[in-house]
Enzyme design. Structure first.
Site, mmCIF file in Angstrom:
data_model
loop_
_atom_site.group_PDB
_atom_site.id
_atom_site.type_symbol
_atom_site.label_atom_id
_atom_site.label_comp_id
_atom_site.label_asym_id
_atom_site.label_seq_id
_atom_site.Cartn_x
_atom_site.Cartn_y
_atom_site.Cartn_z
ATOM 1 N N GLY A 55 -32.234 -34.542 -13.355
ATOM 2 C CA GLY A 55 -32.215 -33.730 -12.145
ATOM 3 C C GLY A 55 -33.147 -32.551 -12.390
ATOM 4 N NE ARG A 97 -37.388 -38.134 -16.316
ATOM 5 C CZ ARG A 97 -36.444 -38.307 -15.385
ATOM 6 N NH1 ARG A 97 -35.354 -37.553 -15.392
ATOM 7 N NH2 ARG A 97 -36.595 -39.206 -14.420
ATOM 8 C CG ASP A 245 -37.321 -35.098 -9.167
ATOM 9 O OD1 ASP A 245 -36.676 -35.778 -8.339
ATOM 10 O OD2 ASP A 245 -36.935 -34.860 -10.321
HETATM 11 O O1 MRU Z 1 -34.443 -39.430 -12.631
HETATM 12 P P1 MRU Z 1 -33.521 -38.317 -12.246
HETATM 13 O O2 MRU Z 1 -32.084 -38.699 -12.288
HETATM 14 O O3 MRU Z 1 -33.820 -37.047 -13.013
HETATM 15 O O4 MRU Z 1 -33.891 -38.017 -10.714
HETATM 16 C C1 MRU Z 1 -33.248 -36.957 -10.066
HETATM 17 C C2 MRU Z 1 -33.605 -36.839 -8.633
HETATM 18 O O5 MRU Z 1 -34.425 -37.548 -8.112
HETATM 19 C C3 MRU Z 1 -32.956 -35.714 -7.874
HETATM 20 O O6 MRU Z 1 -32.781 -36.054 -6.540
HETATM 21 C C4 MRU Z 1 -33.846 -34.466 -7.949
HETATM 22 O O7 MRU Z 1 -34.190 -34.177 -9.279
HETATM 23 C C5 MRU Z 1 -33.203 -33.279 -7.350
HETATM 24 S S1 MRU Z 1 -31.915 -32.641 -8.361
HETATM 25 C C6 MRU Z 1 -31.298 -31.259 -7.643
#
Ligand code: MRU
Length: 353
Positions: A55, A97, A245
């Site tokens: 996230g 990432r 993101d």
């Molecule tokens: O791959 P992830 O689980 O890190 O992806 C997270 C998301 O796509 C969320 O929707 C985004 O980071 C927003 S978190 C407040």
């Protein structure tokens, strides 16, 4: 008013400069709630990479705390070589990432903070960096609360809210971004139902959003990703509410793979599509969505889901972790500085730093 999520803090620093990072090991949820202790930068890098912490805002906090772990035992005694080391640790964490801009935002902030301290005492700079990392965490919790206040009115009594992935407490310091208006509406006594897309391939919606919302007493129903269209057609969805993101300067939104499809479906069914972000997710330097780097993850996540082989070993799998939703499909962006609607570059740049 916002109800307190009834789960442990997603990530926090425990103790003083010789302390450690404690985070919820999210890969094991909902089967087991295990806390992971991180005592070095490599463990933080791995935790980000394998989505033990995930996230966008939570990755930023982990990165900032990872900087402290990578520097606290550094032997450099002069300011210049210590600042070189700060850059080295930040550059390393930045390789974990690529898509969530909050990671780069937090690392840049740590680097700039170290350089801004008017001290030749390296221990003093280390202690300052620890306080800055804790501030990044606390400010994120405050921003999420503000998003709740700004977006609460969008969830009316009796509403159906469709969300994707997990943009909840687990993805932030506390309260979440997309979930903050839900927690606020719940605390205000409104009754509504959240539909959580399961979110293939890693099931953040089914495993994480359903877990945290149900623990908070919010009515939540899980659906497979391919069920969203028929759910919308049935009339059960009044709005779609997701996190992001990275939001580019023109308002294009990078979020978990599948978000773009939901936005297209929402437009086809005349359902408003909202995105919730803290200002740290806005990247004015990235001109539009085409310039956002999209993480490609290992094929095994698609092929080996659910603990067993679900696709032939010799067939390639497509596995981008994120997609881009054009600004034109976004009804509004709920931020810690208020609701931005309609979404235009001018309005975004006028409201967000
Ligand atoms: O791959 P992830 O689980 O890190 O992806 C997270 C998301 O796509 C969320 O929707 C985004 O980071 C927003 S978190 C407040």
């Amino acid at each position: 008013m916002i109800s307190e999520p009834s789960i442990p803090r997603t990530i926090e620093w425990v103790g003083g400069l010789d302390g450690h990072v404690l985070l919820v090991e999210q890969t094991l949820l909902p089967v087991e709630l295990v806390m992971l202790e991180c005592h070095d930068t490599g463990t933080i890098w791995q935790a980000i990479k394998r989505l033990a912490v995930r996230g966008a805002p939570a990755i930023g906090i982990a990165g900032a705390m990872g900087v402290v772990l990578g520097l606290r035992d550094d032997a450099a005694s002069d300011r210049a070589s210590f600042l070189d080391k700060v850059k080295e640790v930040c550059d390393y964490l930045a390789t974990s990432r690529p898509t969530a801009v909050n990671l780069f935002w937090a690392l840049d902030r740590m680097r700039a903070f170290a350089a801004s301290l008017d001290s030749d005492d390296v221990v003093e700079i280390k202690l300052g960096l620890l306080e800055e990392a804790k501030r990044i965490r606390d400010e994120d919790a405050a921003m999420c609360r503000a998003i709740g206040v700004a977006g609460e009115h969008l969830i009316e009594d009796g509403a159906g809210v469709l969300t994707h992935c997990n943009a909840g407490s687990l993805a932030t310091a506390e309260y979440g971004t997309a979930t903050a208006p839900m927690y606020a509406a719940h605390a205000a006594g409104r009754r509504f139902r959240v539909y959580a897309d399961e979110t293939r391939p890693l099931l953040q919606g089914a495993r994480l959003t359903a877990w945290e919302l149900s623990r908070a007493g919010i009515d939540v129903t899980v659906l497979c990703d391919n069920m969203a269209a028929s759910l919308m057609r049935s009339g059960a969805v009044d709005l779609v509410l997701v996190g992001a993101d990275r939001v580019a300067g023109n308002g294009d939104v990078a979020n978990k793979i599948g978000t773009y499809g939901l936005a297209v479906l929402a437009q086809a069914h005349d359902i408003p599509f909202y995105v919730a972000i803290p200002y740290s997710t806005f990247d004015r330097d990235t001109v539009d969505g085409a310039a956002i780097p999209i993480e490609q993850r290992d094929e095994s996540e698609v092929r080996g889901g659910f603990g067993r082989l679900i696709s032939p070993e010799d067939v390639p799998c497509y596995n981008p972790a994120f997609d881009v939703t054009p600004a034109a499909l976004v009804t509004g962006i709920i931020t810690d500085r208020g609701l931005i609607q309609p979404v235009t570059a001018d309005r975004l740049c006028g409201v967000l730093p």
